[in-house]
Design an enzyme around this catalytic site. Structure first.
Site, PDB file in Angstrom:
ATOM      1  N   GLY A  51      -7.953  40.670  51.496  1.00 25.75           N
ATOM      2  CA  GLY A  51      -8.864  39.976  50.577  1.00 25.75           C
ATOM      3  C   GLY A  51      -9.901  39.085  51.229  1.00 25.75           C
ATOM      4  N   GLU A 106      -8.586  32.375  53.824  1.00 23.21           N
ATOM      5  CA  GLU A 106      -7.835  33.067  52.756  1.00 23.21           C
ATOM      6  C   GLU A 106      -8.752  33.321  51.567  1.00 23.21           C
ATOM      7  OE1 GLU A 106      -5.758  34.914  51.719  1.00 23.21           O
ATOM      8  OE2 GLU A 106      -3.878  33.957  51.089  1.00 23.21           O
ATOM      9  N   ASP A 107      -8.377  34.301  50.745  1.00 25.75           N
ATOM     10  CA  ASP A 107      -9.199  34.593  49.570  1.00 25.75           C
ATOM     11  C   ASP A 107      -8.901  33.650  48.402  1.00 25.75           C
ATOM     12  OD1 ASP A 107      -6.666  35.662  49.074  1.00 25.75           O
ATOM     13  OD2 ASP A 107      -7.381  37.713  48.732  1.00 25.75           O
ATOM     14  N   ASP A 110      -2.831  30.799  44.940  1.00 22.75           N
ATOM     15  CA  ASP A 110      -2.312  30.859  43.577  1.00 22.75           C
ATOM     16  C   ASP A 110      -1.013  30.051  43.548  1.00 22.75           C
ATOM     17  OD1 ASP A 110      -1.635  31.572  41.002  1.00 22.75           O
ATOM     18  OD2 ASP A 110      -1.235  33.664  41.447  1.00 22.75           O
ATOM     19  N   LYS A 138      -6.652  28.489  42.687  1.00 25.16           N
ATOM     20  CA  LYS A 138      -6.128  28.619  41.316  1.00 25.16           C
ATOM     21  C   LYS A 138      -5.010  27.592  41.166  1.00 25.16           C
ATOM     22  CE  LYS A 138      -5.619  33.117  39.742  1.00 25.16           C
ATOM     23  NZ  LYS A 138      -4.811  34.364  39.557  1.00 25.16           N
ATOM     24  N   PHE A 159      -6.605  36.585  36.115  1.00 22.84           N
ATOM     25  CA  PHE A 159      -6.634  37.515  37.236  1.00 22.84           C
ATOM     26  C   PHE A 159      -8.076  37.876  37.570  1.00 22.84           C
ATOM     27  CE2 PHE A 159      -5.890  41.420  39.640  1.00 22.84           C
ATOM     28  CZ  PHE A 159      -4.949  40.932  40.531  1.00 22.84           C
ATOM     29  N   VAL A 160      -8.488  37.577  38.785  1.00 22.41           N
ATOM     30  CA  VAL A 160      -9.876  37.835  39.186  1.00 22.41           C
ATOM     31  C   VAL A 160      -9.956  39.079  40.068  1.00 22.41           C
ATOM     32  CG1 VAL A 160     -10.555  35.414  38.999  1.00 22.41           C
ATOM     33  CG2 VAL A 160      -9.748  36.281  41.202  1.00 22.41           C
ATOM     34  N   ASP A 166      -8.641  42.624  44.637  1.00 22.52           N
ATOM     35  CA  ASP A 166      -8.404  43.998  44.187  1.00 22.52           C
ATOM     36  C   ASP A 166      -7.545  44.057  42.943  1.00 22.52           C
ATOM     37  OD1 ASP A 166      -6.030  43.095  45.670  1.00 22.52           O
ATOM     38  OD2 ASP A 166      -5.325  45.146  45.370  1.00 22.52           O
TER      39      ASP A 166
HETATM   40  P1  IMP Z   1       0.105  33.030  46.372  1.00 19.81           P
HETATM   41  O1  IMP Z   1       1.196  33.228  47.388  1.00 19.81           O
HETATM   42  O2  IMP Z   1       0.650  33.102  44.977  1.00 19.81           O
HETATM   43  O3  IMP Z   1      -0.708  31.794  46.610  1.00 19.81           O
HETATM   44  O4  IMP Z   1      -0.744  34.328  46.477  1.00 19.81           O
HETATM   45  C1  IMP Z   1      -1.923  34.406  47.052  1.00 19.81           C
HETATM   46  C2  IMP Z   1      -2.308  35.856  47.148  1.00 19.81           C
HETATM   47  O5  IMP Z   1      -2.149  36.532  45.896  1.00 19.81           O
HETATM   48  C3  IMP Z   1      -3.764  35.943  47.467  1.00 19.81           C
HETATM   49  O6  IMP Z   1      -3.953  36.021  48.837  1.00 19.81           O
HETATM   50  C4  IMP Z   1      -4.200  37.189  46.727  1.00 19.81           C
HETATM   51  O7  IMP Z   1      -4.085  38.297  47.578  1.00 19.81           O
HETATM   52  C5  IMP Z   1      -3.259  37.343  45.582  1.00 19.81           C
HETATM   53  N1  IMP Z   1      -3.858  36.875  44.307  1.00 19.81           N
HETATM   54  C6  IMP Z   1      -3.604  35.734  43.634  1.00 19.81           C
HETATM   55  N2  IMP Z   1      -4.326  35.635  42.518  1.00 19.81           N
HETATM   56  C7  IMP Z   1      -5.079  36.746  42.477  1.00 19.81           C
HETATM   57  C8  IMP Z   1      -6.068  37.232  41.553  1.00 19.81           C
HETATM   58  O8  IMP Z   1      -6.411  36.592  40.538  1.00 19.81           O
HETATM   59  N3  IMP Z   1      -6.640  38.415  41.866  1.00 19.81           N
HETATM   60  C9  IMP Z   1      -6.291  39.142  42.967  1.00 19.81           C
HETATM   61  N4  IMP Z   1      -5.390  38.727  43.862  1.00 19.81           N
HETATM   62  C10 IMP Z   1      -4.773  37.549  43.618  1.00 19.81           C
HETATM   63 MG    MG Z   2      -4.426  37.510  49.979  1.00 14.63          MG
END
Ligand code: IMP
Ligand code: MG
Length: 200
Positions: A51, A106-107, A110, A138, A159-160, A166
């Site tokens: 991402g 990082e992208d 969440d 987020k 969800f983006v 993706d």
């Molecule tokens: P976390 O471990 O929950 O913080 O997850 C982060 C990862 O989840 C990111 O690096 C993204 O790859 C994926 N992710 C979280 N939210 C989204 C979204 O809204 N769209 C697409 N990928 C997401």
């Molecule tokens: Mg990611």
């Protein structure tokens, strides 16, 4: 340019993304310029694939401190829109990071689970400092305590897709980031050519 039909609404277009990324890249370059003790005056950027690619491309254009670029693949979303909560390193770094200064690119953050895990892993491998820049934050999704040191934009708990994000590995190539139309997604025919898309 017509929007992709699976985009409910655009959150940030390319110009907005580039302007904000440029601003942060300059701020972060300055931050490292001002540090007295950066190992070899060199920062290791660690992009979290896949991402990070479009964002990191723009970031690199404006980041102005000596750096190396490295990548990891860390997966926690196994092809769905919900996190499995168990990060796995699918591709590890191939350089020593002992005593190095690291900037994770990082992208999105969440739940925070992925980056908390990666950060701990990098310290475990001997990193001296670990900073984080995330394209999106987020905040409502947080399950563990983790804050990016810098981020471009806040997003709501939706969800983006696009600009690196993706849905089932697709649509990372949209030049904007937007909210995914989950209802349309259920019946979307991925084999259709553009001219046959339904924009209604
Ligand atoms: P976390 O471990 O929950 O913080 O997850 C982060 C990862 O989840 C990111 O690096 C993204 O790859 C994926 N992710 C979280 N939210 C989204 C979204 O809204 N769209 C697409 N990928 C997401
Ligand atoms: Mg990611």
């Amino acid at each position: 340019m017509k929007l992709h039909p699976l985009i409910k609404n655009v959150l940030y277009n390319f110009d907005q993304i580039e302007e904000r990324t440029k601003e942060l890249a300059k701020e972060i370059s300055k931050y490292y310029d001002e540090q007295e003790d950066i190992q070899d005056n060199n920062v290791l950027l660690v992009g979290i694939l896949k991402g990070c690619v479009p964002f990191m491309g723009v970031f690199l254009k404006y980041f102005d401190y000596n750096c190396e670029t490295h990548y990891m693949v860390v997966s926690s979303y196994l092809g769905s829109t919900k996190s499995s909560g168990e990060p796995k390193i699918l591709l590890d770094l191939n350089v020593s990071i002992k005593d190095k200064d690291i900037l994770i690119v990082e992208d999105i953050i969440d739940s925070g689970i992925t980056l908390k895990y990666v950060k701990e892993y990098l310290f475990f491998k001997g990193a001296k400092t670990v900073k984080i820049i995330s394209f999106l934050d987020k905040k409502e999704g947080r399950k563990v305590e983790l804050k990016p040191d810098w981020y471009c934009f806040d997003v709501k708990n939706e969800f983006v897709i696009g600009f690196g994000f993706d849905i089932n590995e697709k649509l990372r190539n949209l030049p904007y980031v937007g909210v995914c139309d989950i209802e349309k997604l259920e019946t979307w025919d991925w084999t259709l050519k553009k001219e046959d898309w339904d924009y209604s």
